[in-house]
Enzyme design. Sequence first.
Site, PDB file in Angstrom:
ATOM      1  N   GLY A  17       0.811  -1.327   0.006  1.00 58.99           N
ATOM      2  CA  GLY A  17      -0.083  -0.008   0.162  1.00 58.99           C
ATOM      3  C   GLY A  17       0.949   1.197  -0.056  1.00 58.99           C
ATOM      4  O   GLY A  17       0.736   2.236   0.791  1.00 58.99           O
ATOM      5  N   TYR A  55      -5.245  -8.360 -15.586  1.00 57.97           N
ATOM      6  CA  TYR A  55      -4.792  -9.604 -14.960  1.00 57.97           C
ATOM      7  C   TYR A  55      -3.475  -9.166 -14.279  1.00 57.97           C
ATOM      8  O   TYR A  55      -3.142  -9.623 -13.200  1.00 57.97           O
ATOM      9  CB  TYR A  55      -4.833 -11.111 -15.435  1.00 57.97           C
ATOM     10  CG  TYR A  55      -6.239 -11.471 -15.908  1.00 57.97           C
ATOM     11  CD1 TYR A  55      -7.108 -11.899 -14.588  1.00 57.97           C
ATOM     12  CD2 TYR A  55      -6.709 -11.533 -17.026  1.00 57.97           C
ATOM     13  CE1 TYR A  55      -8.260 -12.476 -14.758  1.00 57.97           C
ATOM     14  CE2 TYR A  55      -7.989 -11.915 -16.926  1.00 57.97           C
ATOM     15  CZ  TYR A  55      -9.009 -12.355 -16.045  1.00 57.97           C
ATOM     16  OH  TYR A  55     -10.010 -13.010 -16.221  1.00 57.97           O
ATOM     17  N   ILE A 150      16.079  -6.124  -9.175  1.00 56.92           N
ATOM     18  CA  ILE A 150      17.091  -5.621 -10.232  1.00 56.92           C
ATOM     19  C   ILE A 150      16.511  -4.358 -10.830  1.00 56.92           C
ATOM     20  O   ILE A 150      17.209  -3.221 -10.939  1.00 56.92           O
ATOM     21  CB  ILE A 150      17.499  -6.546 -11.374  1.00 56.92           C
ATOM     22  CG1 ILE A 150      18.340  -7.929 -10.592  1.00 56.92           C
ATOM     23  CG2 ILE A 150      18.276  -6.024 -12.596  1.00 56.92           C
ATOM     24  CD1 ILE A 150      18.568  -8.941 -11.599  1.00 56.92           C
ATOM     25  N   THR A 189      10.635  -8.419  13.571  1.00 58.34           N
ATOM     26  CA  THR A 189      11.270  -7.006  12.864  1.00 58.34           C
ATOM     27  C   THR A 189      12.500  -7.412  11.791  1.00 58.34           C
ATOM     28  O   THR A 189      13.013  -6.632  11.137  1.00 58.34           O
ATOM     29  CB  THR A 189      11.990  -6.037  14.050  1.00 58.34           C
ATOM     30  OG1 THR A 189      12.931  -6.881  14.494  1.00 58.34           O
ATOM     31  CG2 THR A 189      11.049  -5.926  15.003  1.00 58.34           C
ATOM     32  N   LYS A 190      12.715  -8.538  11.637  1.00 56.41           N
ATOM     33  CA  LYS A 190      13.828  -9.221  10.864  1.00 56.41           C
ATOM     34  C   LYS A 190      13.766  -8.769   9.399  1.00 56.41           C
ATOM     35  O   LYS A 190      14.756  -8.201   8.848  1.00 56.41           O
ATOM     36  CB  LYS A 190      14.226 -10.576  11.240  1.00 56.41           C
ATOM     37  CG  LYS A 190      15.625 -10.973  10.740  1.00 56.41           C
ATOM     38  CD  LYS A 190      16.704 -10.362  11.493  1.00 56.41           C
ATOM     39  CE  LYS A 190      16.879 -11.245  12.700  1.00 56.41           C
ATOM     40  NZ  LYS A 190      17.840 -10.671  13.426  1.00 56.41           N
ATOM     41  N   CYS A 382     -18.807   3.134 -21.275  1.00 56.07           N
ATOM     42  CA  CYS A 382     -17.984   2.966 -22.412  1.00 56.07           C
ATOM     43  C   CYS A 382     -18.544   1.663 -23.123  1.00 56.07           C
ATOM     44  O   CYS A 382     -19.453   1.618 -23.865  1.00 56.07           O
ATOM     45  CB  CYS A 382     -16.435   2.746 -21.813  1.00 56.07           C
ATOM     46  SG  CYS A 382     -15.162   3.193 -23.426  1.00 56.07           S
ATOM     47  N   GLY A 384     -20.104  -0.662 -21.871  1.00 54.69           N
ATOM     48  CA  GLY A 384     -21.251  -0.924 -21.471  1.00 54.69           C
ATOM     49  C   GLY A 384     -22.305   0.106 -21.931  1.00 54.69           C
ATOM     50  O   GLY A 384     -23.743  -0.459 -22.364  1.00 54.69           O
ATOM     51  N   GLN A 386     -21.992   1.279 -25.164  1.00 50.49           N
ATOM     52  CA  GLN A 386     -21.905   0.390 -26.743  1.00 50.49           C
ATOM     53  C   GLN A 386     -23.005  -0.790 -26.548  1.00 50.49           C
ATOM     54  O   GLN A 386     -23.803  -0.930 -27.639  1.00 50.49           O
ATOM     55  CB  GLN A 386     -20.668   0.179 -27.137  1.00 50.49           C
ATOM     56  CG  GLN A 386     -19.823   1.373 -27.136  1.00 50.49           C
ATOM     57  CD  GLN A 386     -18.314   1.016 -27.575  1.00 50.49           C
ATOM     58  OE1 GLN A 386     -18.102  -0.154 -27.653  1.00 50.49           O
ATOM     59  NE2 GLN A 386     -17.466   1.921 -27.636  1.00 50.49           N
ATOM     60  N   HIS A 508     -15.582   7.776 -19.207  1.00 47.13           N
ATOM     61  CA  HIS A 508     -15.480   7.149 -17.871  1.00 47.13           C
ATOM     62  C   HIS A 508     -15.837   7.943 -16.505  1.00 47.13           C
ATOM     63  O   HIS A 508     -14.614   8.849 -16.166  1.00 47.13           O
ATOM     64  CB  HIS A 508     -14.062   6.526 -17.797  1.00 47.13           C
ATOM     65  CG  HIS A 508     -13.975   5.330 -18.791  1.00 47.13           C
ATOM     66  ND1 HIS A 508     -13.900   4.223 -18.353  1.00 47.13           N
ATOM     67  CD2 HIS A 508     -13.669   5.410 -20.092  1.00 47.13           C
ATOM     68  CE1 HIS A 508     -13.893   3.416 -19.298  1.00 47.13           C
ATOM     69  NE2 HIS A 508     -13.541   4.212 -20.451  1.00 47.13           N
ATOM     70  N   GLU A 510     -15.912   7.419 -13.991  1.00 42.46           N
ATOM     71  CA  GLU A 510     -15.426   7.073 -12.571  1.00 42.46           C
ATOM     72  C   GLU A 510     -13.951   7.491 -12.338  1.00 42.46           C
ATOM     73  O   GLU A 510     -13.540   7.885 -11.039  1.00 42.46           O
ATOM     74  CB  GLU A 510     -15.226   5.374 -12.463  1.00 42.46           C
ATOM     75  CG  GLU A 510     -14.615   4.916 -13.493  1.00 42.46           C
ATOM     76  CD  GLU A 510     -14.893   4.730 -14.756  1.00 42.46           C
ATOM     77  OE1 GLU A 510     -16.085   5.330 -15.278  1.00 42.46           O
ATOM     78  OE2 GLU A 510     -14.556   3.753 -15.903  1.00 42.46           O
TER      79      GLU A 510
HETATM   80  N1  GLN Z   1     -13.889  -1.803 -26.547  1.00 43.54           N
HETATM   81  C1  GLN Z   1     -14.456  -0.625 -26.693  1.00 43.54           C
HETATM   82  C2  GLN Z   1     -13.774   0.524 -27.545  1.00 43.54           C
HETATM   83  O1  GLN Z   1     -12.594   0.241 -27.752  1.00 43.54           O
HETATM   84  C3  GLN Z   1     -14.999   0.140 -25.370  1.00 43.54           C
HETATM   85  C4  GLN Z   1     -13.615   0.392 -24.678  1.00 43.54           C
HETATM   86  C5  GLN Z   1     -13.840   0.579 -23.133  1.00 43.54           C
HETATM   87  O2  GLN Z   1     -15.035   0.276 -22.528  1.00 43.54           O
HETATM   88  N2  GLN Z   1     -12.941   1.561 -22.439  1.00 43.54           N
HETATM   89  O3  GLN Z   1     -14.173   1.410 -28.018  1.00 43.54           O
END
Ligand code: GLN
Length: 536
Positions: A17, A55, A150, A189-190, A382, A384, A386, A508, A510
């Site tokens: 963190g 991932y 490294i 603490t090591k 985005c 979503g 589409q 976006h 968010e």
């Molecule tokens: N895959 C879609 C695009 O490239 C949406 C991308 C996304 O949701 N960030 O337009």
Amino acid sequence: MNTKYIFVTGGVTSSLGKGIISASLAKLLKARGFSVTIQKLDPYINIDPGTLNPYEHGECYVTEDGAETDLDLGHYERFTNVRTSQANNITTGRIYQAVIEKERRGDYLGETVQVIPHITDEIKYRIKILGNNGDYDFVITEIGGTVGDIESLPYIEAVRQMRWEMGSNCVVIHLTYVPFLAAAGELKTKPTQHSVKTMLEQGVQPDIIVCRTERPLNESIRHKIALFCNVDSKCVIESIDAKSIYEVPVLMREEELDVQVLNKMKIPIETSPDLIKWEEFLFKLKNPKTEVNIGLIGKYVELKDAYKSIIEAFIHAGTSIQCKVNLKMIHSESVTDETIEEKLKNLNGILVAPGFGERGIEGKIKSIKYAREHKIPFLGICLGMQCAVVEFGRNVLGYSDAHSTEMNPKTSYPVIDIMKEQKTICTKGGTMRLGAYPCKIKENTKIYDVYQLIDIKERHRHRYEFNNKYKDAYQQAGMIASGINPKDNLVEIVEIEDHPWFVGVQFHPEYGSTVANPHPIFVSFVNAANNHNLSK
Ligand code: GLN
């Protein structure tokens, strides 16, 4: 005041963190009236995390100026309410690219180009860039990875040089882990001693040691760490596991992390941090009055970090109206005709997440149909958004094989299509529509109620767009384009008129949500979910 530089390094293990500690320190310094920015140096060879699989690295966070960055920059913005930029996230790939370009240009003519001084000079240049024009009292630089790797050697060497050059204008905070050994019944603490030794071998003595721990550190442990690691015992800071990351600034204030930093830098302490608003937020977070279940339909649901900004935006929005959002992560591939009722029936709201590629698309489209028909509040972000356009095309307009050309290039109804300018691009990194773009909002729409503004600016990260050829047909059937990019006429927001709350956004929201300014789209969506009666 001359800009001061604070470095945050990590030892023992990753995922302790550092980003949250850096953001919390920035918050405390800001709350004392200082101006602060935070930077992340990532020791991998990719030019930026834009090409990394979620991932591998969790969400890719996008800044207003269009940089694809590490998700820690999201924490920096959410905590400090200060925008970050291209300069706030640098990778080894970018450093080497710059040095190699200079070499080819002939900038080093005659010299042998080496890690020291050329790479380290480039690192120092990138750190100092943020402090150069006097905008900030403090630049906090978080060094990714763990000391001893490294990859991080040139960065630690750059820190060593900067401390030598700057003296008390530079402070090093080292974050380590103090494990509790159940069999021995004690904290150990090591690992911390070893990780500080590794730093010493590289010529850097940390000034402050922040110890991540599951149990409180007692005085004798603090003294031991202080003794073995050459720091004052006041500079051994406990960072105990917290229920919420948003408690960390308050915990760090109690441990006086900011006071120790100011002392080390010989800055007189004239104020105390004003965290009144922050504490109000924490109070509301811990004392919700209502609760809603919102389903997040996506394909990386087992990975918390893949939707980091969305999860945090729900916390900000829910807290602002004292509503606890129980986010149910639903894998889009698991939504089928057989399972849909079971999976979605108890939800007060449905969010279809951003994403790329074909996998799980049909489950997303089915979930949207369910939200539309059952009048459940819906937010599409985005991809979503589409998918919402595809669903409406197929099931309301009767465009049987409507699709985005990303998923089906041969569809007879390419309702989502690639932009002209994108068609000729073959490389992958940094080639999408990235960063903040303006959008004009139509009055008398749901989204106008949400923003109460005509002109907004939001951040994008995509290649495909609503195909304007179909706009009239959609509007006549009840899905309206309520936000348009004024420059190139692209549809940025769609909504369904005959629905309590159905909004799709190409951008976006968010990324822009912070503790101080929860995003209005999330606030309104949570509110709608809160008003949605499940028994209907
Ligand atoms: N895959 C879609 C695009 O490239 C949406 C991308 C996304 O949701 N960030 O337009």
